[in-house]
Design a protein around this motif. Structure first.
Motif, mmCIF file in Angstrom:
data_model
loop_
_atom_site.group_PDB
_atom_site.id
_atom_site.type_symbol
_atom_site.label_atom_id
_atom_site.label_comp_id
_atom_site.label_asym_id
_atom_site.label_seq_id
_atom_site.Cartn_x
_atom_site.Cartn_y
_atom_site.Cartn_z
ATOM 1 N N PHE A 187 -7.966 -2.399 5.625
ATOM 2 C CA PHE A 187 -6.610 -1.857 5.500
ATOM 3 C C PHE A 187 -6.626 -0.581 4.656
ATOM 4 O O PHE A 187 -5.955 0.394 4.977
ATOM 5 C CB PHE A 187 -5.682 -2.896 4.864
ATOM 6 C CG PHE A 187 -5.057 -3.846 5.857
ATOM 7 C CD1 PHE A 187 -5.762 -4.298 6.963
ATOM 8 C CD2 PHE A 187 -3.758 -4.295 5.690
ATOM 9 C CE1 PHE A 187 -5.198 -5.174 7.874
ATOM 10 C CE2 PHE A 187 -3.176 -5.168 6.593
ATOM 11 C CZ PHE A 187 -3.894 -5.611 7.688
ATOM 12 N N ARG A 236 -8.276 2.424 6.686
ATOM 13 C CA ARG A 236 -7.896 2.284 8.102
ATOM 14 C C ARG A 236 -8.092 3.564 8.904
ATOM 15 O O ARG A 236 -8.175 3.506 10.131
ATOM 16 C CB ARG A 236 -6.445 1.830 8.193
ATOM 17 C CG ARG A 236 -5.433 2.733 7.515
ATOM 18 C CD ARG A 236 -4.032 2.141 7.568
ATOM 19 N NE ARG A 236 -3.057 2.956 6.865
ATOM 20 C CZ ARG A 236 -2.771 2.830 5.579
ATOM 21 N NH1 ARG A 236 -3.395 1.911 4.852
ATOM 22 N NH2 ARG A 236 -1.877 3.604 4.998
ATOM 23 N N SER A 262 0.437 -4.815 8.875
ATOM 24 C CA SER A 262 -0.356 -4.957 10.107
ATOM 25 C C SER A 262 0.018 -3.883 11.115
ATOM 26 O O SER A 262 -0.860 -3.316 11.785
ATOM 27 C CB SER A 262 -0.143 -6.346 10.703
ATOM 28 O OG SER A 262 -0.619 -7.349 9.824
ATOM 29 N N TYR A 284 -1.462 -0.609 10.057
ATOM 30 C CA TYR A 284 -2.903 -0.620 10.338
ATOM 31 C C TYR A 284 -3.164 -0.366 11.819
ATOM 32 O O TYR A 284 -4.028 0.441 12.179
ATOM 33 C CB TYR A 284 -3.489 -1.966 9.913
ATOM 34 C CG TYR A 284 -4.964 -2.090 10.193
ATOM 35 C CD1 TYR A 284 -5.904 -1.456 9.401
ATOM 36 C CD2 TYR A 284 -5.427 -2.847 11.274
ATOM 37 C CE1 TYR A 284 -7.258 -1.559 9.663
ATOM 38 C CE2 TYR A 284 -6.775 -2.961 11.540
ATOM 39 C CZ TYR A 284 -7.690 -2.310 10.735
ATOM 40 O OH TYR A 284 -9.031 -2.402 11.009
#
Length: 295
Positions: A7, A10, A225, A228
């Motif tokens: 993360f 990324r 999420s 990412y």
């Protein structure tokens, strides 16, 4: 790499899940690595089982192996270099979140301390170390001993390997079990699973199942999420464009794999955008999860 490390970086590393297999060890089993020969004691075998049951998956399965399911960075093997490696040979992220797995080298967190000499023996005959002569058995004048007598002697090495094992345990608990369960029938219980996972390598699949598991914890985790995924889609497009300019035939299978990752990311993104608000964990547990991802 752990999920929080992916993360954080990324825009540098394409993330994937790497699946490998580790045979269950037995007392009296003989392991030979290079010139090092070791017969496992009962305590060696028990220590291997303890690590396997804590950090790996599939204890008690019919295949007689543990499965390792970890997040990992992915790149074209033909480049033969880490995306964080600078032209001067130094690590570009050494001071800004260097992955723990890198810091652990040359030790192996999946081996008990009593068997770390086997990890070193394996490293010493690896292609990356040939000619370096930086890993040698025995004592050397002016050099501290890293491992010996079944123990890790170096305090810094003990600390970093303990930290890496802790992080692997967090990954196992926070998303690994859920992902393993979701893939169990399709992959891990299949008759041909051992043929699909190389004995001396790993099988790469999309990291999307881990993201879906993480996103279900809280709204904050879902947003992390999604952020990412968007970064990964852009990075994969960039990686493939660079590969097209290199025009290497041996890179085509890896470009196809990256396109497969993109398709999985797009499906996961659509699912996360259209999904109902996550079924939030108890606040303390969700906050612990969010803190881990942001660490």
């Amino acid at each position: 790499m752990a999920l929080p490390e992916l993360f954080r970086h990324r825009d540098l590393f394409v993330g994937c899940l790497a699946i490998s297999r580790t045979p269950r060890r037995r007392s009296g089993e003989r392991l030979r690595v290079g010139r090092v020969d070791h017969v496992l004691s009962a305590s060696d075998a028990a220590a291997c089982d303890t690590l396997g049951e804590t950090l790996l998956h599939g204890a008690g399965n019919r295949h007689g192996v543990f499965f390792n399911l970890v997040a990992q960075g992915y790149d074209y093997p033909s480049l033969a270099r880490c995306p964080a490696l600078q032209e001067d040979g130094l690590c570009a992220i050494h001071a800004s979140g260097k992955p723990l797995q890198c810091a652990v080298v040359p030790l192996d967190p999946l081996l008990p301390d009593s068997l770390q000499h086997l990890a070193l023996a394996g490293r010493s005959i690896g292609a990356a170390y040939i000619g370096a002569e930086c890993i040698q058995a025995g004592e050397r004048s002016g050099m501290a001993t890293l491992v010996g007598d079944g123990e890790i002697h170096d305090a810094a090495a003990r600390e970093v390997i303990a930290h890496r094992r802790w992080m692997l345990a967090q990954e196992h608990e926070l998303w690994g079990r859920a992902v393993f369960a979701s893939l169990r029938r399709e992959l891990f219980d299949a008759q041909d699973v051992l043929g699909r996972i190389p004995a001396d390598g790993f099988l790469s699949i999309s990291i999307a199942p881990a993201l879906l598991a993480v996103a279900g914890v809280s709204e904050r985790c879902r947003q992390l999420s999604l952020t990412y995924i968007d970064s990964q889609l852009a990075l994969i497009e960039k990686k493939i464009a660079q590969a097209l300019l290199r025009r290497r035939l041996d890179e085509r299978p890896h470009s196809r794999e990256l396109r497969g990752f993109s398709e999985a990311y797009l499906r996961a993104r659509a699912a996360l955008v259209s999904a109902s608000p996550p079924q939030t964990m108890p606040m303390a547990a969700a906050q612990r999860f969010e803190a881990y991802l942001a660490a």
